[in-house]
Design an enzyme around this catalytic site. Sequence first.
Site, short mmCIF file in Angstrom:
data_model
loop_
_atom_site.label_atom_id
_atom_site.label_comp_id
_atom_site.label_asym_id
_atom_site.label_seq_id
_atom_site.Cartn_x
_atom_site.Cartn_y
_atom_site.Cartn_z
N HIS A 157 -2.87 7.66 6.63
CA HIS A 157 -1.89 8.58 6.03
C HIS A 157 -2.57 9.84 5.49
O HIS A 157 -1.98 10.93 5.53
CB HIS A 157 -1.14 7.90 4.88
CG HIS A 157 0.02 7.04 5.31
ND1 HIS A 157 1.09 7.54 6.01
CD2 HIS A 157 0.28 5.72 5.12
CE1 HIS A 157 1.97 6.57 6.23
NE2 HIS A 157 1.50 5.44 5.70
N GLY B 267 0.85 -1.19 0.00
CA GLY B 267 0.00 0.00 0.00
C GLY B 267 0.88 1.23 0.00
O GLY B 267 2.01 1.20 0.50
N GLN C 295 2.84 10.11 1.03
CA GLN C 295 4.15 9.44 1.13
C GLN C 295 5.05 9.78 -0.06
O GLN C 295 6.26 9.54 0.01
CB GLN C 295 3.98 7.92 1.24
CG GLN C 295 3.33 7.47 2.55
CD GLN C 295 3.20 5.97 2.61
OE1 GLN C 295 2.23 5.41 2.09
NE2 GLN C 295 4.17 5.30 3.22
N CYS D 7 5.61 0.08 7.38
CA CYS D 7 5.24 1.28 6.62
C CYS D 7 6.44 1.65 5.75
O CYS D 7 7.57 1.70 6.25
CB CYS D 7 4.89 2.42 7.56
SG CYS D 7 4.45 3.95 6.70
N LEU D 8 6.20 1.91 4.48
CA LEU D 8 7.30 2.26 3.58
C LEU D 8 7.99 3.56 3.99
O LEU D 8 9.15 3.78 3.63
CB LEU D 8 6.81 2.37 2.13
CG LEU D 8 6.33 1.05 1.49
CD1 LEU D 8 5.77 1.32 0.10
CD2 LEU D 8 7.46 0.03 1.42
N HIS E 66 -4.70 1.55 7.27
CA HIS E 66 -3.36 2.12 7.40
C HIS E 66 -3.16 3.26 6.38
O HIS E 66 -2.69 4.34 6.74
CB HIS E 66 -2.32 1.01 7.20
CG HIS E 66 -0.89 1.48 7.20
ND1 HIS E 66 -0.01 1.15 8.19
CD2 HIS E 66 -0.21 2.26 6.34
CE1 HIS E 66 1.17 1.72 7.93
NE2 HIS E 66 1.08 2.38 6.81
N GLU E 67 -3.54 2.97 5.13
CA GLU E 67 -3.34 3.98 4.08
C GLU E 67 -4.26 5.18 4.29
O GLU E 67 -3.86 6.32 4.08
CB GLU E 67 -3.55 3.36 2.70
CG GLU E 67 -2.64 2.18 2.37
CD GLU E 67 -1.16 2.45 2.64
OE1 GLU E 67 -0.72 3.61 2.52
OE2 GLU E 67 -0.44 1.50 2.98
#
Length: 161
Positions: free
Chosen positions: A137, A43, A48, A91-92, A133-134
């Site tokens: 953000h 994701g 991000q 998380c990226l 999660h996304e």
Amino acid sequence: MAVLEILRWPDARLSAMCAPVSGNVNALAADMLETMYDAQGRGLAAPQVGHLIRVFVMDVTWKEGAPTPIVMVNPVITAQSETVMPSDEGCLSIPGILASVDRPAEVTIEWQGATGQDHKETLTGFAARCAQHELDHLNGIVTFDRISPKQRARLEADYAG
Ligand code: ZN
């Protein structure tokens, strides 16, 4: 298409409230998917990669088999289960860190696709977790904001070190 730079926490843009989208985001969504796959993620949210708008992409199956890319524009959770489950989340933007986050096990989400079509789906399992999660953000929330102060202090020390 292009692989974009992924911002790393604590970049201030990861704490920003993102703005609703109007118009076509096909090109950005394509770049975000390419960036997500390149980073071995499941994701990725627009903030991000430095775009403070309400768009995220996810694909919860590509690592195990056929890809199922989803683009969510202006996503809204309209229902959620009372059952809450903990699970480790990466998380990226916080590479190398797993945080145990409690989230509803099932959520109903309404969104628009990259070219404006309306969608509504009830997600369970990892897809429900990934979407939440996304979506976090897009509200300037990262996993560190979802855990106890004690766990956060420990993980932030790991991250810094
Ligand atoms: Zn993330």
